[in-house]
Design a protein around this motif. Structure first.
Motif, PDB file in Angstrom:
ATOM      1  N   GLY A 207      49.624  39.894 -50.861  1.00  0.00           N
ATOM      2  CA  GLY A 207      50.329  38.616 -50.756  1.00  0.00           C
ATOM      3  C   GLY A 207      50.950  38.367 -49.388  1.00  0.00           C
ATOM      4  N   GLY A 208      50.813  39.328 -48.488  1.00  0.00           N
ATOM      5  CA  GLY A 208      51.409  39.173 -47.153  1.00  0.00           C
ATOM      6  C   GLY A 208      52.771  39.832 -47.076  1.00  0.00           C
ATOM      7  N   PRO A 209      53.290  40.040 -45.861  1.00  0.00           N
ATOM      8  CA  PRO A 209      54.559  40.770 -45.682  1.00  0.00           C
ATOM      9  C   PRO A 209      55.732  40.143 -46.452  1.00  0.00           C
ATOM     10  CG  PRO A 209      53.447  40.495 -43.577  1.00  0.00           C
ATOM     11  CD  PRO A 209      52.665  39.702 -44.562  1.00  0.00           C
ATOM     12  N   ALA A 210      55.864  38.815 -46.371  1.00  0.00           N
ATOM     13  CA  ALA A 210      57.014  38.175 -47.028  1.00  0.00           C
ATOM     14  C   ALA A 210      56.952  38.381 -48.542  1.00  0.00           C
ATOM     15  CB  ALA A 210      57.030  36.683 -46.692  1.00  0.00           C
ATOM     16  N   ALA A 211      55.749  38.270 -49.099  1.00  0.00           N
ATOM     17  CA  ALA A 211      55.589  38.451 -50.553  1.00  0.00           C
ATOM     18  C   ALA A 211      55.877  39.898 -50.949  1.00  0.00           C
ATOM     19  CB  ALA A 211      54.174  38.060 -50.971  1.00  0.00           C
ATOM     20  N   ILE A 212      55.491  40.840 -50.096  1.00  0.00           N
ATOM     21  CA  ILE A 212      55.761  42.251 -50.412  1.00  0.00           C
ATOM     22  C   ILE A 212      57.274  42.486 -50.468  1.00  0.00           C
ATOM     23  CG2 ILE A 212      55.562  44.626 -49.539  1.00  0.00           C
ATOM     24  CD1 ILE A 212      52.817  43.801 -48.340  1.00  0.00           C
ATOM     25  N   VAL A 213      57.998  41.906 -49.494  1.00  0.00           N
ATOM     26  CA  VAL A 213      59.465  42.059 -49.476  1.00  0.00           C
ATOM     27  C   VAL A 213      60.063  41.461 -50.750  1.00  0.00           C
ATOM     28  CG1 VAL A 213      61.590  41.365 -48.284  1.00  0.00           C
ATOM     29  CG2 VAL A 213      59.588  42.093 -46.955  1.00  0.00           C
ATOM     30  N   THR A 214      59.608  40.267 -51.109  1.00  0.00           N
ATOM     31  CA  THR A 214      60.130  39.589 -52.309  1.00  0.00           C
ATOM     32  C   THR A 214      59.843  40.409 -53.575  1.00  0.00           C
ATOM     33  OG1 THR A 214      59.636  37.510 -51.213  1.00  0.00           O
ATOM     34  CG2 THR A 214      60.119  37.394 -53.563  1.00  0.00           C
ATOM     35  N   LYS A 215      58.607  40.938 -53.655  1.00  0.00           N
ATOM     36  CA  LYS A 215      58.235  41.711 -54.853  1.00  0.00           C
ATOM     37  C   LYS A 215      59.026  43.015 -54.939  1.00  0.00           C
ATOM     38  CE  LYS A 215      53.527  39.864 -55.146  1.00  0.00           C
ATOM     39  NZ  LYS A 215      52.101  40.117 -54.853  1.00  0.00           N
ATOM     40  N   LEU A 219      61.407  44.115 -57.982  1.00  0.00           N
ATOM     41  CA  LEU A 219      61.215  45.383 -58.706  1.00  0.00           C
ATOM     42  C   LEU A 219      62.441  46.288 -58.621  1.00  0.00           C
ATOM     43  CD1 LEU A 219      57.584  46.182 -57.444  1.00  0.00           C
ATOM     44  CD2 LEU A 219      58.215  45.834 -59.850  1.00  0.00           C
ATOM     45  N   GLY A 220      63.459  45.830 -57.854  1.00  0.00           N
ATOM     46  CA  GLY A 220      64.642  46.674 -57.639  1.00  0.00           C
ATOM     47  C   GLY A 220      64.347  47.833 -56.704  1.00  0.00           C
ATOM     48  N   GLN A 221      63.370  47.662 -55.812  1.00  0.00           N
ATOM     49  CA  GLN A 221      62.922  48.734 -54.913  1.00  0.00           C
ATOM     50  C   GLN A 221      63.106  48.353 -53.439  1.00  0.00           C
ATOM     51  OE1 GLN A 221      61.629  51.728 -55.840  1.00  0.00           O
ATOM     52  NE2 GLN A 221      61.872  51.295 -58.017  1.00  0.00           N
ATOM     53  N   ALA A 222      64.085  47.481 -53.158  1.00  0.00           N
ATOM     54  CA  ALA A 222      64.258  47.007 -51.782  1.00  0.00           C
ATOM     55  C   ALA A 222      64.604  48.144 -50.816  1.00  0.00           C
ATOM     56  CB  ALA A 222      65.346  45.928 -51.744  1.00  0.00           C
ATOM     57  N   HIS A 223      65.184  49.237 -51.351  1.00  0.00           N
ATOM     58  CA  HIS A 223      65.533  50.362 -50.469  1.00  0.00           C
ATOM     59  C   HIS A 223      64.305  50.955 -49.784  1.00  0.00           C
ATOM     60  CE1 HIS A 223      64.396  52.314 -54.264  1.00  0.00           C
ATOM     61  NE2 HIS A 223      64.040  53.322 -53.513  1.00  0.00           N
ATOM     62  N   ARG A 224      63.127  50.683 -50.337  1.00  0.00           N
ATOM     63  CA  ARG A 224      61.888  51.201 -49.728  1.00  0.00           C
ATOM     64  C   ARG A 224      61.613  50.603 -48.348  1.00  0.00           C
ATOM     65  NH1 ARG A 224      58.318  53.954 -53.008  1.00  0.00           N
ATOM     66  NH2 ARG A 224      59.178  54.342 -55.069  1.00  0.00           N
ATOM     67  N   LEU A 225      62.285  49.492 -48.056  1.00  0.00           N
ATOM     68  CA  LEU A 225      62.116  48.884 -46.728  1.00  0.00           C
ATOM     69  C   LEU A 225      63.043  49.504 -45.690  1.00  0.00           C
ATOM     70  CD1 LEU A 225      61.966  45.216 -48.003  1.00  0.00           C
ATOM     71  CD2 LEU A 225      60.113  46.361 -46.770  1.00  0.00           C
ATOM     72  N   ASN A 226      63.958  50.346 -46.140  1.00  0.00           N
ATOM     73  CA  ASN A 226      64.948  50.940 -45.243  1.00  0.00           C
ATOM     74  C   ASN A 226      64.498  52.346 -44.808  1.00  0.00           C
ATOM     75  OD1 ASN A 226      67.138  51.944 -43.907  1.00  0.00           O
ATOM     76  ND2 ASN A 226      68.553  51.853 -45.659  1.00  0.00           N
ATOM     77  N   PRO A 227      64.175  52.529 -43.524  1.00  0.00           N
ATOM     78  CA  PRO A 227      63.732  53.857 -43.068  1.00  0.00           C
ATOM     79  C   PRO A 227      64.827  54.912 -43.138  1.00  0.00           C
ATOM     80  CG  PRO A 227      63.194  52.144 -41.454  1.00  0.00           C
ATOM     81  CD  PRO A 227      64.135  51.539 -42.435  1.00  0.00           C
ATOM     82  N   PHE A 228      66.069  54.483 -43.386  1.00  0.00           N
ATOM     83  CA  PHE A 228      67.171  55.450 -43.436  1.00  0.00           C
ATOM     84  C   PHE A 228      67.782  55.529 -44.842  1.00  0.00           C
ATOM     85  CE2 PHE A 228      66.766  53.964 -39.102  1.00  0.00           C
ATOM     86  CZ  PHE A 228      66.696  55.155 -38.402  1.00  0.00           C
ATOM     87  N   ALA A 229      66.952  55.295 -45.856  1.00  0.00           N
ATOM     88  CA  ALA A 229      67.449  55.323 -47.246  1.00  0.00           C
ATOM     89  C   ALA A 229      67.459  56.765 -47.758  1.00  0.00           C
ATOM     90  CB  ALA A 229      66.549  54.447 -48.121  1.00  0.00           C
ATOM     91  N   LEU A 307      51.327  46.357 -55.593  1.00  0.00           N
ATOM     92  CA  LEU A 307      50.160  46.087 -56.448  1.00  0.00           C
ATOM     93  C   LEU A 307      50.107  47.055 -57.624  1.00  0.00           C
ATOM     94  CD1 LEU A 307      47.417  45.497 -53.692  1.00  0.00           C
ATOM     95  CD2 LEU A 307      48.330  43.772 -55.259  1.00  0.00           C
ATOM     96  N   TYR A 308      50.463  48.326 -57.353  1.00  0.00           N
ATOM     97  CA  TYR A 308      50.394  49.380 -58.387  1.00  0.00           C
ATOM     98  C   TYR A 308      51.711  50.165 -58.391  1.00  0.00           C
ATOM     99  CZ  TYR A 308      45.443  48.335 -57.590  1.00  0.00           C
ATOM    100  OH  TYR A 308      44.246  47.696 -57.424  1.00  0.00           O
ATOM    101  N   PRO A 309      52.781  49.605 -58.940  1.00  0.00           N
ATOM    102  CA  PRO A 309      54.093  50.263 -58.813  1.00  0.00           C
ATOM    103  C   PRO A 309      54.326  51.420 -59.792  1.00  0.00           C
ATOM    104  CG  PRO A 309      54.322  48.165 -59.943  1.00  0.00           C
ATOM    105  CD  PRO A 309      52.872  48.291 -59.592  1.00  0.00           C
ATOM    106  N   ASP A 310      53.416  51.620 -60.733  1.00  0.00           N
ATOM    107  CA  ASP A 310      53.722  52.585 -61.807  1.00  0.00           C
ATOM    108  C   ASP A 310      52.910  53.872 -61.732  1.00  0.00           C
ATOM    109  OD1 ASP A 310      55.564  50.799 -62.932  1.00  0.00           O
ATOM    110  OD2 ASP A 310      53.922  49.672 -63.867  1.00  0.00           O
ATOM    111  N   LEU A 311      52.294  54.156 -60.622  1.00  0.00           N
ATOM    112  CA  LEU A 311      51.501  55.391 -60.533  1.00  0.00           C
ATOM    113  C   LEU A 311      52.440  56.587 -60.450  1.00  0.00           C
ATOM    114  CD1 LEU A 311      48.747  54.308 -57.950  1.00  0.00           C
ATOM    115  CD2 LEU A 311      48.666  54.196 -60.447  1.00  0.00           C
ATOM    116  N   THR A 312      52.136  57.613 -61.214  1.00  0.00           N
ATOM    117  CA  THR A 312      52.997  58.801 -61.206  1.00  0.00           C
ATOM    118  C   THR A 312      52.255  60.047 -60.719  1.00  0.00           C
ATOM    119  OG1 THR A 312      52.430  59.155 -63.523  1.00  0.00           O
ATOM    120  CG2 THR A 312      54.505  58.002 -63.062  1.00  0.00           C
ATOM    121  N   GLU A 313      50.917  60.006 -60.802  1.00  0.00           N
ATOM    122  CA  GLU A 313      50.134  61.174 -60.389  1.00  0.00           C
ATOM    123  C   GLU A 313      49.874  61.128 -58.884  1.00  0.00           C
ATOM    124  OE1 GLU A 313      48.890  63.721 -62.323  1.00  0.00           O
ATOM    125  OE2 GLU A 313      50.121  62.898 -63.947  1.00  0.00           O
ATOM    126  N   VAL A 314      50.149  62.258 -58.207  1.00  0.00           N
ATOM    127  CA  VAL A 314      49.940  62.323 -56.754  1.00  0.00           C
ATOM    128  C   VAL A 314      48.495  61.974 -56.407  1.00  0.00           C
ATOM    129  CG1 VAL A 314      50.032  63.818 -54.712  1.00  0.00           C
ATOM    130  CG2 VAL A 314      51.725  64.073 -56.516  1.00  0.00           C
TER     131      VAL A 314
END
Lengths: 521, 98
Positions: A207-215, A219-229, A307-314
Motif C-alpha cells: 500500500g506504500g509507505p504511508a499506508a504501512i505506517v497507518t496499518k 495493529l498497535g505496532q507503531a513501535h516497530r517504526l522506532n529504531p530505538f524501541a 501483509l502477514y502480521p500473524d506469522l510465528t514460525e521463523v
C-alpha cells in the motif's frame, strides 16, 4: 513452486554466462603470480574492492537473517546488522596498519607482529581455522541457495548447492582473485538494482509507505517504526544493555584485527587496494552501502509485516523479502530476480573459495611445506586448494542441518574471549605471542564452560549472549594478562622492524624510542 | 595553525594526530545516521530525511578532515613498498631465521 516464462529463463542464462564469462576473461592476469591470483597484484582502485566488500556481504542467507530480525523487532532489529560497523574505525586504524604490513593474510601478519615459536604456532592455527571456517561458510551459504531452489523449483537442496557453487568455481579456478573482484563488481550492481526493485515493489504491494505506517498504528505496532524501541535496560528480548554491548563490540573492535569474522575477507580486499588510502575507503564505503541496503530491506520487511502480521514460525517470516519478490513481481521479472539471487549467491561463494585457498596456499603449503616453491607452482596449488574447498563445502552443506548449532557456537567463540586480545595485539607493544596464544586456548575452554557446561550443572544461571560476552572477556583476561607479564617481551629488533613498517597506534613508546635511537624514524 | 591540517609532510602524516581521532569519532555516527536515516526516509518520515542528511554531512566532513592525510601517507608509503615487499618475503620464510 514458481513457473518461469521464456523471458525469465533468458535472464537467468544470460546472467550466468555474463558472470562466469567475465571471470574467465581475467585468466591471463590471474596466472601471472601468487600476488595476482590472491591479491590482483595489489593494484586495485578503491571502488573495485569496495564493490567486492558489498557483494560478498550480500549472501543468500543475508536477506533471510535481516527479514527475521526486522519481522521480530521492527526497525530496532537493524542494530543486529550494525555489527559490520567495525569498519567505521578499522578503515582509519587497523586497515591502515594492516595494509602497511603487506601481509597476504591475518595468519601471515602474526609472524610479522610476533616472533619465534608462538608466531609460527599462531600462523598455523589461524590458517587452519580459516580454511575450516571458509569451508563451513561455503557449505552454510550454499545450502541456503539449495533451500531457495527447493522452494522455487522443488529441487533437492543439494542440487541447488552444487550447481551454483560449481559454476562459480569455474572462474575462481581460472582467474583467482582477479575473477572474484571483477565478477563481484557486476554482481554487486545487479544485486543492488534487484534489491531496490524488489523492496520498493514490495512496499508498493503493501500500500506504500504511508499506508504501512497507518496499518502499523492500527495493529498497535507503531513501535516497530522506532529504531530505538528497546525493552528496558536489562529485561525483555531487546534490552539497552545488549545494544550497548553490541556498539562496543562493533565500534571499538575496529581498533583491532580479527574482532569480527568478516575481518578475514576484508583483509584480502585491504591488501588488494593500490594504496593505503584506497584500502581505507574501500572498506568504509563498501560497509556504508551494506548498512544502507539493510535499511532498505528493513523498510520492505515492515511492508511484509502488515501483509502477514500473524506469522510465528521463523522459517515462514525469514523468507519475507524473497516472498515480496516472488509473490508480487510480474512474469518476466521473476527471472531477473532469480538471476540477481544467483549473483548475490556466487559473489559470496567466490570470495570464500579464494580466501580459503590463500590460507591453504600461502600460510600452509608455502610457509610450512615448500618455502622454495616458484610462482607457477603456487598458482597451481591455489587452484587445487580452491577445488578442495569446493568439495569440502559440499560435505559441510550436506550435513549442515545437524551441525549448525555447534558451528554457530564456533562463530561465537571467535568474538568473545579473544575480542580484547585482538585489539591488544594491535595497540600494545608488550602483548606477546604467548599471551595471544594463551587467550585462544583459554577461550576455547572457558567458552564451553560458560555457554554449555556450567549452566547445565546449575553452577551459573543461563546467561544472555551479551552477559556471556562480558564474563568471557573478564575470565580470559585473568589468563592472558599474567601470561603477558610472566613471559618475555618480543625481541626488540623484531618489534622495531614491525613498527617502522606498520606505524601502529597505541602504546608503543619503548619500541618507538628504540627505532629513533637506531635512526629509523 | 588551523585546527584541521590540510597540508602534510610525509613524516608528519605518519604520526597519529587529532585528524585521525576526529575521523574515528565521526565515522560510527555517520554509519548509524546513514542506516537509520535511510530506513526512515524510505518510510517517508520527515525525521528520516533529517537523520539521513546528517549522515551525509558527517561523511563529507570526515572525508574532508582525513583524506589529505591519507593521501600523503599513501604517496610516501608507495615509494617504499617494493623494498618492504622484499623485506616481507625474507622475514616470513621461517627457515631463514637464526
Amino acid at each position: 513452486m514458481v513457473v518461469l516464462s521464456f523471458l525469465d529463463w533468458f535472464w537467468i542464462v544470460a546472467f550466468l554466462l555474463l558472470m562466469v564469462g567475465s571471470g574467465i576473461l581475467f585468466y591471463r592476469l590471474g596466472k601471472r603470480s601468487e600476488a595476482d591470483f590472491f591479491l590482483a597484484g595489489r593494484g586495485l582502485p578503491w571502488w573495485l574492492p569496495a564493490s567486492s566488500v558489498y557483494a560478498t556481504h550480500t549472501a543468500t542467507d543475508t536477506p533471510m537473517w535481516v527479514s527475521g530480525v526486522i519481522y521480530k523487532h521492527g526497525l530496532a532489529g537493524l542494530w543486529y546488522t550494525f555489527f559490520s560497523a567495525w569498519c567505521a574505525i578499522s578503515a582509519f586504524v587497523s586497515a591502515r596498519i594492516f595494509r602497511r604490513s603487506l601481509a597476504y593474510t591475518q595468519a601471515e601478519w602474526q609472524t610479522l607482529r610476533f616472533g619465534g615459536l608462538p608466531s609460527h604456532l599462531l600462523r598455523g592455527w589461524t590458517a587452519g581455522w580459516q580454511v575450516f571456517m571458509n569451508m563451513f561458510i561455503l557449505g552454510w551459504v550454499g545450502i541456503a541457495m539449495g533451500k531457495i531452489c527447493h522452494y522455487l523449483f522443488g529441487w533437492h537442496p543439494f542440487v541447488g548447492l552444487m550447481v551454483f557453487s560449481a559454476a562459480c568455481a569455474v572462474y575462481v579456478l581460472a582467474a583467482g582473485y582477479w575473477g572474484v573482484v571483477m565478477a563481484d563488481f557486476q554482481q554487486g550492481i545487479i544485486a543492488f538494482v534487484a534489491i531496490l526493485i524488489v523492496s520498493f515493489w514490495g512496499i508498493a504491494a503493501a500500500g506504500g509507505p504511508a499506508a504501512i505506517v497507518t496499518k502499523l498504528e492500527a495493529l498497535g505496532q507503531a513501535h516497530r517504526l522506532n529504531p530505538f524501541a528497546f525493552t528496558g535496560w536489562f529485561g525483555g528480548d531487546f534490552p539497552i544493555a545488549w545494544f550497548l554491548t553490541m556498539v562496543v563490540i562493533a565500534v571499538i573492535g575496529g581498533f583491532g584485527m580479527g574482532t569480527s569474522i568478516d575481518w578475514y575477507a576484508e583483509a584480502q580486499r585491504i591488501q588488494s587496494a593500490r594504496s593505503v588510502k584506497d584500502a581505507a575507503w574501500c572498506i568504509w564505503s563498501g560497509t556504508a552501502l551494506v548498512l544502507m541496503r539493510n535499511a532498505i530491506w528493513g523498510a520492505a520487511v515492515l511492508g511484509f509485516f502488515v501483509l502477514y502480521p500473524d506469522l510465528t514460525e521463523v522459517k515462514d517470516y525469514e523468507m519475507a523479502w524473497f516472498r515480496l519478490g516472488f509473490d508480487n513481481l510480474p512474469a518476466g521479472m521473476l527471472g531477473f530476480f532469480f538471476a540477481a539471487i544467483v549473483a548475490i549467491h556466487i559473489s559470496t561463494i567466490s570470495t570464500h573459495l579464494n580466501l580459503g585457498a590463500v590460507y591453504m596456499t600461502r600460510d600452509l603449503y608455502h610457509h610450512y611445506l615448500r618455502p622454495e616453491a616458484d610462482e607457477r607452482q603456487l598458482v597451481w596449488v591455489g587452484r587445487l586448494s580452491t577445488l578442495l574447498l569446493l568439495l569440502g563445502s559440499f560435505v559441510f552443506g550436506s550435513i549442515m542441518e545437524n551441525i549448525t548449532e555447534w558451528l554457530i557456537f564456533a562463530l561465537w567463540i571467535m568474538a568473545a574471549g579473544v575480542w580484547l586480545p585482538n585489539i591488544l595485539q594491535v595497540v600494545w607493544w608488550r602483548f606477546n605471542g604467548w599471551a595471544y596464544l594463551a587467550s585462544w586456548i583459554a577461550n576455547l575452554v572457558l567458552s564451553w564452560l560458560v555457554v554449555w557446561v556450567l549452566p547445565a550443572f546449575g553452577v551459573i544461571p543461563a546467561l544472555q549472549d551479551y552477559q556471556q560476552f562480558w564474563l568471557l572477556m573478564v575470565l580470559g583476561a585473568l589468563v592472558y594478562v599474567p601470561v603477558t607479564f610472566l613471559t618475555k617481551p618480543e625481541d626488540m629488533k623484531h618489534l622495531v622492524k614491525y613498527y617502522v613498517m606498520s606505524r601502529p597506534i597505541g602504546w608503543w613508546g619503548p619500541v618507538r624510542r628504540e627505532a629513533e635511537k637506531l635512526g629509523l624514524l | 595553525m588551523a585546527f584541521i591540517r590540510r597540508q602534510w609532510t610525509p613524516r608528519e602524516a605518519d604520526e597519529w594526530t587529532r585528524e585521525d581521532w576526529i575521523a574515528i569519532v565521526l565515522s560510527p555516527f555517520a554509519y548509524a545516521a546513514l542506516m537509520v536515516g535511510t530506513a526512515l526516509s524510505v518510510m517517508l518520515m520527515p525525521v528520516g530525511y533529517v537523520i539521513l542528511a546528517a549522515g551525509v554531512v558527517l561523511t563529507l566532513v570526515m572525508h574532508w578532515v582525513i583524506n589529505p592525510k591519507l593521501s600523503t601517507v599513501s604517496d610516501e608509503y608507495e615509494k617504499k613498498q617494493k623494498a618492504y615487499l622484499e623485506e616481507l618475503e625474507r622475514q616470513v620464510k621461517w627457515e631463514d631465521e637464526p
